[in-house]
Write a protein that holds these residues in place. Sequence first.
Motif, PDB file in Angstrom:
ATOM      1  N   MET A  66      36.363  21.713  46.214  1.00  0.00           N
ATOM      2  CA  MET A  66      36.944  22.255  47.439  1.00  0.00           C
ATOM      3  C   MET A  66      35.796  22.729  48.337  1.00  0.00           C
ATOM      4  O   MET A  66      34.868  23.402  47.870  1.00  0.00           O
ATOM      5  N   MET A  96      33.367  25.897  47.775  1.00  0.00           N
ATOM      6  CA  MET A  96      34.210  26.966  47.241  1.00  0.00           C
ATOM      7  C   MET A  96      34.311  26.881  45.728  1.00  0.00           C
ATOM      8  O   MET A  96      34.126  27.865  45.017  1.00  0.00           O
ATOM      9  N   SER A 133      42.635  19.352  53.866  1.00  0.00           N
ATOM     10  CA  SER A 133      43.841  20.002  53.365  1.00  0.00           C
ATOM     11  C   SER A 133      44.430  20.927  54.424  1.00  0.00           C
ATOM     12  O   SER A 133      45.545  20.739  54.889  1.00  0.00           O
ATOM     13  N   GLU A 148      32.610  25.752  58.368  1.00  0.00           N
ATOM     14  CA  GLU A 148      32.712  26.713  59.460  1.00  0.00           C
ATOM     15  C   GLU A 148      31.609  26.449  60.463  1.00  0.00           C
ATOM     16  O   GLU A 148      30.450  26.218  60.094  1.00  0.00           O
ATOM     17  N   ASN A 164      34.722  24.411  52.205  1.00  0.00           N
ATOM     18  CA  ASN A 164      35.088  25.128  53.427  1.00  0.00           C
ATOM     19  C   ASN A 164      33.999  24.902  54.463  1.00  0.00           C
ATOM     20  O   ASN A 164      32.812  25.083  54.176  1.00  0.00           O
ATOM     21  N   ASN A 172      39.731  23.486  58.456  1.00  0.00           N
ATOM     22  CA  ASN A 172      38.370  23.703  57.977  1.00  0.00           C
ATOM     23  C   ASN A 172      38.264  23.703  56.451  1.00  0.00           C
ATOM     24  O   ASN A 172      37.263  24.187  55.898  1.00  0.00           O
ATOM     25  N   PHE A 173      39.249  23.187  55.755  1.00  0.00           N
ATOM     26  CA  PHE A 173      39.181  23.076  54.307  1.00  0.00           C
ATOM     27  C   PHE A 173      39.331  21.606  53.930  1.00  0.00           C
ATOM     28  O   PHE A 173      40.225  20.915  54.440  1.00  0.00           O
ATOM     29  N   TYR A 174      38.446  21.160  53.057  1.00  0.00           N
ATOM     30  CA  TYR A 174      38.466  19.773  52.607  1.00  0.00           C
ATOM     31  C   TYR A 174      38.458  19.752  51.079  1.00  0.00           C
ATOM     32  O   TYR A 174      37.943  20.668  50.429  1.00  0.00           O
ATOM     33  N   SER A 175      39.011  18.696  50.545  1.00  0.00           N
ATOM     34  CA  SER A 175      38.985  18.493  49.093  1.00  0.00           C
ATOM     35  C   SER A 175      38.392  17.116  48.821  1.00  0.00           C
ATOM     36  O   SER A 175      38.757  16.125  49.453  1.00  0.00           O
TER      37      SER A 175
END
Length: 823
Positions: free
Chosen positions: A358, A340, A387, A362, A360, A390-393
Amino acid sequence: MTREVLLFIGLFSLDSVMGQVSYSIPEEMAKGSAVGNIAHDLGLQPKRLVSGKARIYTRDSDEYVELHRERGVLLVKERIDREALCRQTTPCALHFQIILENPIEFYTVTVQITDVNDNAPTFENGEMKFRISESTAVGAKFVLKGALDLDVGINDLESYELKPTDNFALKLHNKADGNKNVEMVLQKPLDREKQEQISLVLTAVDGGEPQMSGTMLIAITVLDANDNAPVFTQQTYKATVTENSPKGTVVATVTASDADHGINGKITYSITNTLDGVRKIFDVNEENGAVTLKGNIDFEEYRKYTIDLLASDEGGLTDSCKLVVDVQDMNDNRPEIDIMSKSTVISEDAEQNTVVTMINIEDKDSGENGDIKCFISNNIPFSLKASTNNFYSLVTDSELDRERESEYNITVTCSDEGVPSLSSSVTLTLHISDVNDNVPVFEKSSYEAYIVENNTPGLSIFTVKARDADWNQNARVSYMLEDSSVNGVPVSSYVSVSADSGVIHAVRSFDFEQIKDFQFRVKAQDGGSPPLSSNVTVKVLIQDQNDNPPQVLYPVQTGGSVVAEMVPPSADVGYLVTKVVAVDVDSGQNAWLSYKLHKASDRALFKVGLQNGEIRTVRQVSDKDAVKQRLTVIVEDNGQPSRSATVVVNVAVADSFPEVLSGLTDFAQDKEYNDNLTFYLVLALAVVSFLFITCLVVIISVKIYRWRQSRVLYHSNLPVIPYYPPRYSDTLGTGTLPHVYNYEVCRTTDSRKSDCKFGRAASQNVLIMDPSSTGTMQRIQSEKSILDEPDSPIETGFKQILPRHTVISEKGKGRKRCCSWAD
């Protein structure tokens, strides 16, 4: 169990007694169960039963009760079944008598058996069949056979129940004998197309506790009438198919029925969808209704299909239904990683938990096939944190150091939970930007540089090098001299350093004789903000160069007087005539001096010591040798190339002093002639070669140069060069001059610092004459008093190293001669 005791006592005779006892027990009591305590109830002692041999008397062949005489109780002997014993008769009882002897006693016992609900209602036949036309009118009655229950009273048959009650109802009629007449009444028209066979269940229930029942099946066949269209078994069918199933896979089978018979009952199936592309994927068999795949099916494209199906008979009647097909997911999609936002550069002083990127994730699959777990490679200062869904940092989890690692290739791998698991990965390249956190470091802790004297100003001496582990501007090192002084003079007047390269240049020409070494500090500073620096010590060592010729200290070459060394004609081989003393202000091998005899009036008479400069006779001196001997000695150093100086030594060979004086006069005349000749030659050359003004400029330049050289030597820090004239002694004992006086001379290149000390008499002779004088030389009168003292410290120290000059003395004839230095 209840007990009733009726006691009747009568007198049949003097010894007879009669009584009656009644008990009540339930049927099906276990064998050995107590009926009653007969002894107690009859008022007898148990021992009376034993002594009277009490027994039970009955006419029945079966005995259900027995007497236990020792205990005086009645016990159940056999299982009692009320239905087998009494059937429907009530009440049901056992009658028997107890007889005792000695005296005879007679007692009647009645045991009433109460009913237990141990029998269920039963039908004579388990099934009844009826054939009823679908056109039968409502209200028609059909008689059913009733059930039988062997129990009595409350445990007897109590009611009936008919299920289901869609078309028929149950009706009961009480008979005169107490039984019930059961009838089935049609209360709704029959439809064969809907239900060709009707099954009913008639249930008979008693009133016992627990309640028991019996059932009978009623089978009804409905006769047909041709009046129905095809009908699907379900209005909506549901099926499941796995995505990516091969073509021809049977998804489901729909079924429609036509109550009619014959040609009107034949059914044809078809799909009626038009716009949604279902007919491209599914097909239905016209005869059996099997729905199959004819195209590719993808869960990610369509998760559910609705198929409209039509059933048609030959008479044109139709029915429709829907088939809902749920597509079952297969793990056929890898997780998709979408970056992202990302930073390709991060500062090495970034704080912990700084977000770098960041991500994402899927996965088009569902369920476990779509459950994703992500991780990154180990041993890197980063971590991956979830986070939200399906969202990682990607964040930093430890300190960064660009000097240790300037770039990271971070591989993010995501795997789903499917079987087999599918995964995908992406590599992020992250550059670590530099922070000025490292000072420049020199390659050595200190440096030593060497330079040969008389160098050209601006000459490169040495190069210092410092490295900075930082990058770019932070690693750009500049060099500079730290403020310091050498001998009171700023170091910047000696050397300079290149700010970019660290090359150290000489600012001036160095003279080893003035300065042999010096040191200074160089600072290396980077270009960061704020800048960091370090320093190092550089020591410069001046290397000597053979730039100074030897300087002859003795014999002194002057223009106004002649110094002569006297050798008696009787001097033997090895006689020490004099010693040439020279020094070289250079050092090392450049100051190693050697002495050579260059010219001599008689080479066969004298030799010069190569190392010590001593002039000695080679052979015996004779009267035939000339009184005037002129020696030219070359003094050379050991430098490359070597430098030299020449000294002229005059030697007089004579026994008497007048001969010496005449010889010295000749020496002076020769010297004067040579000097005049040189003067005229120089004058002629000057007149011919230069104009007057040129000569004047040259002369002035030479004078200034000499004055400056004298001033430099005068103000230099060099120590005073001691001059110690040689101390001579007549080792062979052939000298004719009995008394000698010693004196000491210390000279520098500046005559103002010269010193002279006179001593007492010694054994060597020297003769000095002024060429213009023919008188007798005066004896040196002034002698330092301190040197007159015997064994004085000064004399003792100088005896080893000071050369000696002599004064001629003749006391035997009443006269004294002396000689001194002439100005």
